[in-house]
Every structure is written in structure tokens, then in C-alpha cells.
Design a protein around this motif. Structure first.
Motif, mmCIF file in Angstrom:
data_model
loop_
_atom_site.group_PDB
_atom_site.id
_atom_site.type_symbol
_atom_site.label_atom_id
_atom_site.label_comp_id
_atom_site.label_asym_id
_atom_site.label_seq_id
_atom_site.Cartn_x
_atom_site.Cartn_y
_atom_site.Cartn_z
ATOM 1 N N UNK A 8 0.823 -1.201 0.000
ATOM 2 C CA UNK A 8 0.000 0.000 0.000
ATOM 3 C C UNK A 8 0.862 1.259 0.000
ATOM 4 N N UNK A 9 1.908 1.264 0.811
ATOM 5 C CA UNK A 9 2.739 2.476 0.900
ATOM 6 C C UNK A 9 3.576 2.690 -0.363
ATOM 7 N N UNK A 10 3.735 1.666 -1.190
ATOM 8 C CA UNK A 10 4.392 1.887 -2.477
ATOM 9 C C UNK A 10 3.490 2.657 -3.435
ATOM 10 N N UNK A 11 2.182 2.683 -3.134
ATOM 11 C CA UNK A 11 1.222 3.413 -3.964
ATOM 12 C C UNK A 11 0.837 4.755 -3.356
ATOM 13 N N UNK A 12 0.723 4.802 -2.044
ATOM 14 C CA UNK A 12 0.394 6.039 -1.345
ATOM 15 C C UNK A 12 1.021 5.949 0.041
ATOM 16 N N UNK A 13 1.802 6.963 0.415
ATOM 17 C CA UNK A 13 2.565 6.866 1.661
ATOM 18 C C UNK A 13 2.318 8.107 2.513
ATOM 19 N N UNK A 14 1.197 8.159 3.222
ATOM 20 C CA UNK A 14 0.915 9.318 4.081
ATOM 21 C C UNK A 14 1.875 9.358 5.264
ATOM 22 N N UNK A 15 2.045 10.539 5.816
ATOM 23 C CA UNK A 15 2.955 10.722 6.953
ATOM 24 C C UNK A 15 2.284 10.280 8.243
ATOM 25 N N UNK A 16 1.887 9.022 8.300
ATOM 26 C CA UNK A 16 1.221 8.439 9.463
ATOM 27 C C UNK A 16 1.858 7.092 9.744
ATOM 28 N N UNK A 17 1.980 6.750 11.024
ATOM 29 C CA UNK A 17 2.457 5.400 11.330
ATOM 30 C C UNK A 17 1.311 4.410 11.144
ATOM 31 N N UNK A 18 1.598 3.139 11.378
ATOM 32 C CA UNK A 18 0.604 2.097 11.095
ATOM 33 C C UNK A 18 -0.675 2.299 11.895
ATOM 34 N N UNK A 19 -0.550 2.571 13.193
ATOM 35 C CA UNK A 19 -1.732 2.741 14.040
ATOM 36 C C UNK A 19 -2.537 3.965 13.610
ATOM 37 N N UNK A 20 -1.854 5.061 13.302
ATOM 38 C CA UNK A 20 -2.556 6.274 12.876
ATOM 39 C C UNK A 20 -3.254 6.064 11.533
ATOM 40 N N UNK A 21 -2.586 5.352 10.633
ATOM 41 C CA UNK A 21 -3.202 5.057 9.343
ATOM 42 C C UNK A 21 -4.450 4.207 9.523
ATOM 43 N N UNK A 22 -4.377 3.193 10.383
ATOM 44 C CA UNK A 22 -5.531 2.327 10.637
ATOM 45 C C UNK A 22 -6.684 3.126 11.218
ATOM 46 N N UNK A 23 -6.387 4.044 12.140
ATOM 47 C CA UNK A 23 -7.445 4.863 12.737
ATOM 48 C C UNK A 23 -8.083 5.772 11.693
ATOM 49 N N UNK A 24 -7.260 6.392 10.849
ATOM 50 C CA UNK A 24 -7.787 7.293 9.830
ATOM 51 C C UNK A 24 -8.692 6.541 8.855
ATOM 52 N N UNK A 25 -8.263 5.360 8.452
ATOM 53 C CA UNK A 25 -9.056 4.573 7.517
ATOM 54 C C UNK A 25 -10.368 4.126 8.166
ATOM 55 N N UNK A 26 -10.307 3.693 9.418
ATOM 56 C CA UNK A 26 -11.518 3.255 10.121
ATOM 57 C C UNK A 26 -12.505 4.400 10.269
ATOM 58 N N UNK A 27 -12.032 5.566 10.656
ATOM 59 C CA UNK A 27 -12.928 6.703 10.858
ATOM 60 C C UNK A 27 -13.510 7.211 9.542
ATOM 61 N N UNK A 28 -12.931 6.805 8.416
ATOM 62 C CA UNK A 28 -13.493 7.175 7.114
ATOM 63 C C UNK A 28 -14.475 6.131 6.605
#
Length: 781
Positions: A8-28
């Protein structure tokens, strides 16, 4: 859906760690169900090459190996693996390495010093055969950190997607979504068309265009099916939950994960003639790739050749035309199948495949050709071969209609003010075409969004991309005021408490019942059947509360409870339109708890009638009636305000036997709406004048209920009468065998003056006339 975070990060790499990325995706709205490491933690493990493997001088099963670990000189390691041999590249744990459950140290093994351990998959906590060393490819770089080389510091992310988000069942769709959520740059693979080198084609005919409006195919000749699947591809497949099999098959599976387009590769030489997409015919069968032979139904879409079905469209290919190690020529298939044509078919056959999971929810028909080009390029790069032109059939594809998003309505529904420019930017980031107008946005959904059809869908998209966490929490501003309460209506909770005060306990039983209960209690009952019952014994809606109450009684009797007094306030379902609220009750056992102050006796009809009169606050009008569930001689219909409101009585002896009860309980059921009605109290002056009592003995037919006589007397309207009650029922000497004598107490009193003898006599005569006229009752001589 499971996938690799590194992919996934080879396609899009936001400045978030794994836990923050998971939270952002869940809240969306894309719930992250699980985060798991790609491998257990271990360190100081390198890629090594065995230079020599000699037999241990003091042990038959051990070998003394000279191992190149990328240092200036080889190291000596004693190994007991049966496959240890010179030339193998294997993982090597150096002294100080910490593996799952073990720490490696320099040690002497049967007198030979060993400087590390050569590892199997089991010692590293990885999947794979554990009966020997883990053999690495020849191109594995000696001395490189093993975790880094295999990218084992990856995380496996599992999403629990809702059925409407089929667009996120691919890495491309997830990258696009995360880019819109976080604002990070999205780097999707650039897919260029592959020029055909041969002109070979396979005829394609689509006979079910509604079910398959788009079908593409391509012949590729001269491939090497035995080519090795690249490590990066195999790694992404495995971490996506797909086991690598054969390079051509792995390529189609990779395109499925990357672009969300299920594909299939047929062995070209095994196809008999051209391809036809059609509905299955009666009696046709197909052996699937999993070895299962299925009988096809007429509503199942198939891919067929001249010999019959070769694949179950959108679900699974057929074994006879599958690609094998020696396949040279293949026919690639990519199609769009309508969700309604695929939904439920796999489940009916006991199957669940990645293809059917996607086609049932909707696959991007705008990227079908792109997927074909991607698969062709990968196939040529990995397996070689010469591609032909893309051929196929295109019919009427789904249309995406523009949707108007009113900015005023967006603000009203969302409860916050959203900037129109940001909303337009966010929707465009999701691949939508946005035309901004004065007071609205005209939005055209992309081909991969099957869930956007109305304005509310766009409001949801705008709000979730804004971020639910960013919506301020505001307390409600509604004014607090007491609501009016009608004093003439008794609240349900008050009614329940009154019954509890009368020594009853409330029960709540299923509204779903066994139809046999209903017909046993009343053969005329027509219970409403359930289309999808929880169980066969819960397949109808109740028409009476008595079935559940009797079952509760049986449950208690089986647990040695010999005195049961229960009630239920709930709805019954006489039809889809009529669902009245009823109050039902049951009493069984002794009338009073066991005690020294009163003799033991069983509860009877009159005990329960007394309880109901306390609830009503007045004497009840009970009249003769026959209910199939009640004892014909110990039951009555309850009346109030001139209309029937329910029943009271002892359970019918036949039902006592049918329900296997030791004795008959007393039951009641009445309309709770009538019971809840209350008259407002009215002030009345206490009379200072003497009351007059007259006792009247009426002789009437023995079968006439006393309630009928009382009702006739009370309705006579005699002036000054305060109360009329029965105080004796005599049958015997002086009264005919088929008659009875009822003694009636009549109390008369006026609040303004003393009644005269004539007024009393006139009132008595009115009562006597009414008794004779309505009940054929005469004064006893």
C-alpha cells in the motif's frame, strides 16, 4: 480483505504510522479489523551460503558446515537438518540472535564449536515446510539481513468492508481512498497498451448481454508456464491471502488484488471452438478448479465452448481447460458481469471465491481493458510469449447519472458548515467529476462507484472525508419542558406495578411461537407465518399471550416451583393490520403462599376475578361465553362499557393433558387499552340522610348468570339507588329443580332529603319489572 502495508505504501505513503493510518481509515468508514506482523520478531539473522557440509566425527545425524555469512572468513556451524548440503543458501542466526522462544549462543556440539544456527521456517516462526532448512533462491544476497531482504518488517492489514464499498477491494481503490482521506500523493502504476505481435483471435459470442455487457479476450502464444513467479509478486499474493501456484495463474490473481478485476486464463488448446457467454442449460455439469463437479441451474451464467461449459462465469474456472505447467498457449479473459447475474449463485453451490465476492458487489467496468493490458504485460515480462489483439463484445454498460448536491442541504444534514471548495476537491479526489455551480455541485460518480445514486450518498462522502473526529460535539439545544400526561389513561408501568402488588410476576415471552400452540388453544386461529423463522418451533406470530404463559408455567414446574402467578403485557398479531396490546395472566397452585394463618386451597376463578376487579377499581361484568381454550363450565367473557374486552377461566381439561400439566391453571386475557382507561375522580357530598336497604329474592332459570340479572337491575335507572349486589345463591327446598334463588341487596340514599316510602316502593317496582322483562326473574314468594 487482507493486504500488505508495504505494498500500500508503495502506492500512497501518508505521513502516518501504522496505528494512525488504521485509525484514519476506520474513521473514514473502512473498518480495520486486524493488524498483524508479517513475521514474528527476531533479529541478527542473515542470508548465508553453505560452502561445505561434512559428517560430524562423533554423530551420524549431524553435519559440520562451513558457512559464508558475508564476512571475511567462513564460520563453522553444526547442523542436524537432513537437507544441509554445499551450495544451498539458507537463513543463518548469528550468535546473540533472538528467535521466537530461543536465543542463539556460541556452543560446543559433540566437541565441535558452533558459531550460530542454520534455520528452518519453524525456528523463524514462518509458514512453510519445517522438515529441513529453509532453502532460499540462488539470487539471495549473502550477508544481507534476512528480515530486510524478505521485507518481514511489514504489517498485514485486514479490512472489514461493507458490501457497498466494492471499489476498495483492490490496492488501486484503497490507494485512491487513502489519498483522498489523508491528502497524500497517489502513485498508481502506469499501464500502457501492449501491441499485438500475432493476429490470432478466438471468436467470442455473448448470448446473455444483460448479464455480461462487456467481455474481452486475448490469445497469447508461446509462453513458458513454468517460469518462476517473481519474489515481489509472490510476497504480495501471500500477504493478500492467496497462495502462489503457477506464474500465469499468479499473474491473474495479482491483477485481481491490484486492480480489483477478476480474470481467468484458459489453456487455448483445450478449448473446442470459440467462446460463448450464455446461461446454463438443463442437465449441464462442470468440474471446477477445486475438483468439485456441480450441476448447473438455468439461471447460472457460464463461459462455454462448442463442447459445453468451461467456466462458471464470475465464480470459478473449469478444471478441463485450466492452465498447467506445460501449457504454451493461453486465452486471457476479462469481463464485467452484472452483480444481479452473479449474486447468490456461488453460495448456492457452497462456494465463496475472490471473484464472486467482487462481481456480486460490482467491478469497475471502466478498467476492464486496463486490467487486460496489465495482465498481458506481466505475462510477457515473466513468461514470455506473443500476444494477439484484444477482441470481445460490448453492450449497454451501466450509466452514471449526475447527482445534484445542494450546499444548503449539505449544511443542514451535516449540522456544520463545509467549505464548497474543499467538498469539491475531496469528491474529485475520489475520482468523481464535479461541476461547481452557484448553490450546488453537480457530481457524476465514476464507473467504480456502484453505491452513489442520490444526494444523501454525496453528503455522506463529504462528511466522512471531512472527518467524523473533526465534527464538534454540540449539546442539544432543545427546550426542556414537561409533556402533558392524560390523567384518564393509566400508564403501562403503573399497570405492571399494580399487578406486582397483587403478587404477580411479569414475564416477557417470544412473539414468535409454535403454530401448533395457536391451533391447540383456538382451532379458528390463523397465525401469521414468518418468511424466515429462527426455528421451526418459532415460525408464526402469536395470536394470544396464553401460549407463552403456559410454556413459562411448564418451565417453572420442571424446576419445582409449585405456585406460579405471572402476567405479560404485549402485542398479539391477529393480522398484519391488527396488532392489539393485550394483558394476559396465569395463576397456578395455592391461592396464598404457604402459611399458618390460612388453610391451603387452590386458586380458583373467583380469586382471579377479584384481582381483575381490583385492577379496574370496580365490579366486573362477567357473562356466559365459550372459548375453546377454557373449561366450558368455569369460564366467562369480560365486558366493560357495553363491549367484550376479554376472557377469564380455567384451562380446558383437554389442553391440560396436551400440555402435560399436573392441574389446570386459571387464565385471563383482556384488552389493555380498556383497562388503562380511568375516570377522573369527582367530588360528591356525603349524604347526611338515612339509607334504605331492601333485600329482594328473585327466582330465575338456573342457567342464567347472576351477572345478567345485576346488569338488568343496574340499567333500570331506578332513582336513588346507590348499589345493587348479590349476597346469596340458594338452590334447594322451595325452589324448582331447574331454577335458583338469588338474593339481591339494594341500597338507596339521597344526598338532599330522606326518601319517602312511596319513592322506595316505586324504585323497587322498577327493579322487579326490569328483572322480569330481561331475565324472566320473579320475586320469590
Amino acid at each position: 480483505m487482507q493486504f500488505s502495508e508495504a505494498w500500500l505504501r508503495s502506492l500512497v505513503n501518508p505521513a502516518l504510522d501504522t496505528a494512525q493510518l488504521a485509525h484514519a481509515v476506520t474513521m473514514a468508514g473502512l473498518e480495520v479489523e486486524a493488524l498483524a506482523p508479517a513475521a514474528p520478531p527476531f533479529n541478527n539473522v542473515v542470508v548465508a551460503e553453505i560452502l561445505s557440509a561434512e559428517k560430524h566425527p562423533d554423530a551420524d545425524r549431524l553435519r559440520v558446515c562451513q558457512v559464508d555469512v558475508g564476512e571475511a572468513t567462513p564460520v563453522t556451524i553444526v547442523c542436524g537438518a537432513p537437507n544441509a548440503a554445499a551450495g544451498l543458501k539458507v537463513p543463518c542466526a548469528r550468535p546473540g540472535a533472538k528467535l521466537p522462544g530461543i536465543e542463539i549462543k556460541v556452543a560446543k556440539v559433540r566437541g565441535v564449536e558452533s558459531f550460530g544456527m542454520l534455520c528452518s521456517t519453524r525456528e523463524l516462526g514462518l509458514e512453510g515446510a519445517a522438515d529441513g532448512l529453509m532453502v532460499l533462491p540462488d539470487d539471495a544476497p549473502v550477508g544481507e539481513d534476512f528480515r530486510t531482504w524478505l521485507n518481514l518488517d511489514d504489517t498485514l492489514i485486514t479490512l472489514k468492508l461493507t458490501p457497498n464499498r466494492a471499489d476498495c477491494l483492490s490496492m488501486q481503490g484503497l490507494a485512491r481512498e487513502i489519498g483522498a482521506i489523508t491528502g497524500a500523493e497517489v502513485r498508481l502504476p502506469q499501464i500502457a497498451g501492449v501491441e499485438s505481435r500475432i493476429q490470432d483471435t478466438l471468436p467470442v459470442q455473448v448470448s446473455a448481454a444483460d448479464a455480461c455487457p462487456l467481455y474481452l479476450g486475448r490469445v497469447v502464444r508461446g509462453i513458458n508456464a513454468q517460469a518462476t513467479t517473481p519474489r515481489w509478486m509472490a510476497e504480495r499474493l501471500e500477504r493478500g491471502g492467496i497462495r502462489p501456484l503457477l506464474a500465469p495463474v499468479d499473474i491473474t490473481n495479482y491483477v485481481l488484488l491490484e486492480l480489483g478485476q477478476p480474470m481467468h486464463a484458459f489453456a487455448l488448446t483445450r478449448l473446442n471452438g470459440g467462446i460463448e457467454v450464455r446461461l446454463a442449460r438443463a442437465g449441464e455439469t462442470l468440474e471446477l478448479l477445486n475438483g468439485q463437479t456441480v450441476e448447473l441451474a438455468p439461471d447460472m451464467l457460464v463461459i462455454a465452448d462448442a463442447g459445453g461449459p468451461v467456466a462458471l462465469a464470475g465464480i470459478m474456472g473449469g478444471q478441463p481447460t485450466s492452465v498447467e505447467r506445460f501449457t504454451v498457449d493461453v486465452f486471457l479473459e476479462a469481463a464485467f458481469f452484472a452483480p444481479a447475474a452473479i449474486a447468490g449463485r456461488a453460495r448456492r453451490l457452497g462456494l465463496s471465491t475472490d471473484s464472486s465476492h467482487r462481481f456480486e458487489r460490482g467491478v469497475d467496468f471502466g478498467a476492464t481493458r486496463q486490467a487486460m493490458e496489465r495482465a498481458t504485460r506481466l505475462l510477457i515480462d515473466i513468461c514470455g510469449g506473443q500476444p494477439g489483439p484484444i477482441t470481445g463484445s460490448v453492450a449497454a454498460l451501466p450509466q452514471r447519472q449526475p447527482i445534484a448536491l445542494r450546499l444548503a442541504r449539505l449544511e443542514r444534514v451535516a449540522g456544520i458548515e463545509l467549505d464548497a471548495g474543499r467538498v469539491a476537491h475531496d469528491l474529485a479526489a475520489l475520482g468523481m467529476q464535479v461541476d461547481r455551480q452557484a448553490d450546488r455541485l453537480i457530481v457524476t460518480p465514476p464507473s467504480f462507484r456502484f453505491d452513489l445514486a442520490i444526494e444523501e450518498d454525496l453528503i455522506e462522502e463529504a462528511v466522512r472525508l471531512f472527518g467524523y473526529d473533526n465534527i464538534p460535539a454540540q449539546p442539544p439545544a432543545a427546550p426542556s419542558r414537561m409533556l402533558p400526561q392524560d390523567e384518564t389513561v393509566l400508564a403501562d408501568d403503573t399497570l405492571r406495578q399494580m399487578l406486582v402488588d397483587l403478587d404477580y410476576q411479569e414475564v416477557i415471552t417470544y412473539s414468535f411461537v409454535d403454530p401448533a400452540w395457536e391451533t391447540a388453544l383456538d382451532a379458528r386461529a390463523r397465525p401469521l407465518p414468518l418468511a424466515n423463522p429462527l426455528a421451526s418451533q418459532l415460525s408464526a406470530m402469536r395470536t394470544t399471550l396464553w401460549g407463552g404463559l403456559i410454556e413459562t408455567l411448564r418451565h417453572n414446574l420442571n424446576r419445582q416451583q409449585v405456585r406460579v402467578r405471572i402476567f405479560e403485557l404485549g402485542r398479539v398479531y391477529t393480522s398484519q393490520a391488527e396488532q392489539p396490546m393485550k394483558l394476559g395472566g396465569l395463576a397456578y397452585g395455592d391461592a396464598l403462599p404457604e402459611q399458618w394463618g390460612a388453610p391451603s386451597r387452590r386458586v380458583d376463578f373467583f380469586d382471579i376475578k377479584g384481582d381483575l376487579e381490583r385492577l379496574f377499581g370496580q365490579a366486573l361484568d362477567t357473562r356466559r361465553g365459550a372459548h375453546p381454550a377454557l373449561h366450558p363450565g368455569q369460564s366467562a367473557k369480560l365486558w366493560a362499557d357495553g363491549r367484550a374486552i376479554g376472557w377469564i377461566g380455567v384451562l380446558h381439561p383437554g389442553l391440560v393433558q396436551a400440555f402435560d400439566l399436573p392441574a389446570a391453571p386459571v387464565l385471563f386475557e383482556l384488552d389493555s387499552r380498556v383497562l388503562a382507561q380511568r375516570r377522573l375522580p369527582r367530588h360528591a357530598t356525603l349524604s347526611r340522610f338515612p339509607l334504605v336497604r331492601r333485600d329482594l329474592a328473585f327466582v330465575l332459570d338456573a342457567g342464567t348468570p347472576s351477572g345478567e340479572l345485576l346488569a338488568a337491575l343496574r340499567e333500570a335507572g331506578a332513582g336513588g339507588v346507590r348499589s345493587i349486589d348479590v349476597f346469596d345463591d340458594y338452590r334447594g327446598k322451595g325452589v324448582a329443580e331447574n331454577q335458583k334463588s338469588l338474593a339481591i341487596r339494594v341500597v338507596m340514599q339521597d344526598t338532599e332529603r330522606t326518601l319517602t316510602d312511596q319513592e322506595v316502593e316505586d324504585a323497587v317496582q322498577m327493579l322487579v319489572d326490569a328483572a322480569l322483562r330481561q331475565c324472566n326473574a320473579s320475586l320469590r314468594a
